[in-house]
Every structure is written in structure tokens, then in C-alpha cells.
Design an enzyme around this catalytic site. Structure first.
Site, PDB file in Angstrom:
ATOM      1  N   CYS A 188      -4.203   0.109  -1.350  1.00 23.47           N
ATOM      2  CA  CYS A 188      -4.257  -0.221  -2.613  1.00 23.47           C
ATOM      3  C   CYS A 188      -3.967  -1.887  -2.337  1.00 23.47           C
ATOM      4  O   CYS A 188      -4.612  -2.368  -1.494  1.00 23.47           O
ATOM      5  CB  CYS A 188      -2.918   0.175  -3.586  1.00 23.47           C
ATOM      6  SG  CYS A 188      -1.447   0.123  -2.913  1.00 23.47           S
ATOM      7  N   ARG A 230       1.037   2.170  -4.382  1.00 23.43           N
ATOM      8  CA  ARG A 230       0.107   3.320  -4.976  1.00 23.43           C
ATOM      9  C   ARG A 230      -0.301   3.979  -4.006  1.00 23.43           C
ATOM     10  O   ARG A 230      -0.475   5.339  -4.449  1.00 23.43           O
ATOM     11  CB  ARG A 230      -0.902   2.561  -5.899  1.00 23.43           C
ATOM     12  CG  ARG A 230      -0.518   1.851  -6.996  1.00 23.43           C
ATOM     13  CD  ARG A 230      -1.562   1.135  -7.922  1.00 23.43           C
ATOM     14  NE  ARG A 230      -1.796  -0.163  -7.314  1.00 23.43           N
ATOM     15  CZ  ARG A 230      -2.978  -0.805  -7.560  1.00 23.43           C
ATOM     16  NH1 ARG A 230      -3.772  -0.520  -8.508  1.00 23.43           N
ATOM     17  NH2 ARG A 230      -3.264  -2.095  -6.795  1.00 23.43           N
TER      18      ARG A 230
END
Length: 343
Positions: free
Chosen positions: A284, A289
Site C-alpha cells: 500500500c 493496509r
């Protein structure tokens, strides 16, 4: 008589309308049934995500279990309420801005867990109000080589919803001296820098570089971060639908903060060549994430999953120094006429 019939007709019509609406509501409830990754009746030994009932039993059955609340900062929410016995870890202990928000070296990270009494054989369960923070800390524990690492699905809200008690204030930890093994114990799961990524791609040209970022980030419309000026993605990256913004993995989550059963998401990933039989490196902006996607994919059958920790932040920095070595794509890579390659 006509008036009576009219009244009866109106009453019948009203009853039919109410009945129809009731049926619609019931049908909607069936259609919109929440799909959960975690089924409390079927949590397997090697699953990464567990529910509150499982954790409560685990804490009773094994008093060596260490529960960790993970969050950025000194833990204000943790002090207000936490699972009994839980210890706080500030994510700044395992990553720093000076290190481009990358995970710190294994020896430094090992000390963070030793201070909480965690060794190789210590069962560890991590939770957070932010699933990505929990996954970030859980990933570091897993990378270091902790045998059993779990994430509490739904965090503290799920614990409280199950009507279990909470505590306030700080919890003191009994430190451990010896981790019990060399670290990292699972080095193969971490691709730290852009140079490491190039080396991994040279070793396996078929490696799939999967971006967990939002569509606007992926297509280079925004960088997603106030400290990253430039937008784009490493050349060759594909889209792993997961995020709506740079601060979430909303596509992977239910409204109550639990993880979705990801079949539909996996169908979307498959269209981009992200399949369980391939070596996949998720990334990410700076690794948070991607850690969540890493654990979901790994639990659900992806055989060779890795985390490109440097992400867009590290690749962009490298691109500024040597564009030809670290090319950038801007736009939808499926449209060869519109995508731009910056090199």
C-alpha cells in the site's frame, strides 16, 4: 352496506400492503446477511482471525497468552478500556518516520516483544480499533517467528459486545529475556525496500505486485498521503480491490469492524491476475493496509504471500533518484493507450 364493504375493502388492502412490506423486509434481511470470515464454530488452529469467544477461552486455558492492543501513540483509548491483562504497543516502536515508516530491524522489534514477555512459543493475540494497526503489529510478530499469532476480529467492540469485562489504566508486563530463536524466524514474508522488490522480481518474473490502495491512488489521481507529494504506482502493479481511502480497507470489512468473507473480493482480484497459486506481494503506501490483506489471503488459501513493506512511499523516493530503475505507472494499466510510464 356500501360503506361497510368500502371499509372492509380498505382494511383488506391495508393488511395486504403491511404483509407485503413485512415480506420485503424479511427478504432484505436474508439478502443482506452479514458475511463473516470468522465463524466461531469453525475456527481452525492455523487461522489468523479469531473471535471474542475463542479469545476468552484461550485466556482461560493458557495463562501464558499475551494479548496486545496496538495503536499509534501512547494508547489513550487503551487506558480508557482494554481487555483484561492486555498490553499496549505503540506502532512507533516497530516503525519510524526516519526509516520511511518501514518495519525496523529484527533485533529492535524483538526487544519490543520481549518487553511484553513474548517469546517464540508465546501465544499472541493482537487487537485494535484499526484493523490495519492490529495486522501491522501481528505481521511483525509473525515475521519475527512467534509460533502462534492471532488477530481479534472486530477488536474491543466485539469483546464488549460478547459481554466480557474490560479494565482501565496501564497493565504492567513481565519481560522475557530470551526469545528462544534467531530473528527473523520467517524472513521470506517481508520484502522491505524497493531494491528488495527488484531482487524478488528478478528471482521470479511472475511475481504479482498487488496494490491494496484505493482506485484513485492506484490510477495516480492522488498520492493519498500528505507527506507523499507524487502519485502513481510501481510499473507492473495490479489492483487488489480493498480500500476506499488511504486510511481504510473498507472493501474487506463489515460495518461492525469484522472481516468479510472475501469470496467476492477474490473474484475481483482474479480479474487482475491475483490468484492463490501465484506468488503475490501486497503493498500500500507504507505497509499497514497491506498487512491486513496479507493475513486474509494467507488464511484463505494463498500459498505464497509476501508484504512489500516499502510500498509506494519507498518506490517514489527511489524513482526520484533513478527513474529508469524504478519506473512509475500512472493511469489504468489495462488501457495501454492512456496509461503513462514515467522512466
Amino acid at each position: 352496506m356500501k360503506k361497510v364493504l368500502t371499509v372492509i375493502s380498505c382494511l383488506l388492502l391495508t393488511a395486504l400492503v403491511v404483509f407485503a412490506k413485512t415480506e420485503q423486509v424479511q427478504a432484505a434481511k436474508k439478502t443482506n446477511k452479514v458475511q463473516r470470515l470468522v465463524d466461531s464454530k469453525d475456527i481452525k488452529k492455523d487461522d489468523f482471525f479469531v473471535d471474542a469467544k475463542w479469545l476468552n477461552k484461550q485466556m482461560k486455558d493458557n495463562d501464558k497468552t499475551v494479548v496486545i492492543e496496538a495503536s499509534y501513540g501512547e494508547g489513550k483509548d487503551y487506558k480508557k478500556a482494554h481487555i483484561p491483562g492486555a498490553l499496549h504497543i505503540d506502532t512507533m516502536e516497530i516503525e519510524t518516520e526516519e526509516n520511511n515508516w518501514n518495519i525496523l530491524d529484527a533485533e529492535t522489534c524483538k526487544e519490543v516483544f520481549l518487553k511484553r514477555g513474548v517469546t517464540k512459543t508465546t501465544p499472541v493475540v493482537v487487537y485494535s480499533s484499526d484493523i490495519n494497526a492490529a495486522a501491522r503489529v501481528a505481521f511483525v510478530a509473525y515475521w519475527l517467528g512467534v509460533d502462534q499469532v492471532k488477530i481479534l476480529d472486530g477488536g474491543l467492540k466485539a469483546w464488549e459486545k460478547a459481554d466480557y469485562k474490560v479494565e482501565k489504566g496501564n497493565q504492567d508486563a513481565e519481560a522475557a529475556k530470551d526469545f528462544g530463536a534467531a530473528v527473523p524466524g520467517r524472513p521470506e514474508y517481508l520484502i522491505s525496500t524497493s531494491d528488495d522488490l527488484l531482487a524478488a522480481k528478478e528471482k521470479n518474473p511472475d511475481l504479482v505486485l498487488a496494490s491494496i490502495r484505493s482506485w484513485k491512488e492506484f490510477t495516480g489521481k492522488i498520492s493519498g498521503y500528505d507527506y507523499i507529494e507524487n502519485a502513481g504506482e510501481p510499473e507492473g502493479a495490479v489492483y487488489a480491490k480493498s480500500s476506499k481511502t488511504s486510511a481504510d480497507v473498507a472493501q474487506l470489512m463489515n460495518n461492525d469492524g469484522t472481516v468479510k468473507e472475501p469470496t467476492k473480493i477474490f473474484d475481483a482480484w482474479e480479474k487482475w491476475g491475483i490468484t492463490p497459486d501465484k506468488e503475490v506481494a501486497f503493498y500500500c503506501g507504507t505497509g499497514w493496509r497491506a498487512a491486513t490483506a496479507f493475513f486474509i489471503a494467507k488464511q484463505e488459501g494463498f500459498k505464497d504471500v509476501r508484504l512489500f513493506d516499502g510500498g509506494w512511499y519507498d518506490w517514489d523516493k527511489a524513482h526520484q533518484k533513478d527513474p529508469s530503475k524504478y519506473p512509475v505507472q500512472v493511469g489504468d494499466p489495462r488501457d495501454k493507450d492512456k496509461v503513462k510510464i514515467l522512466n
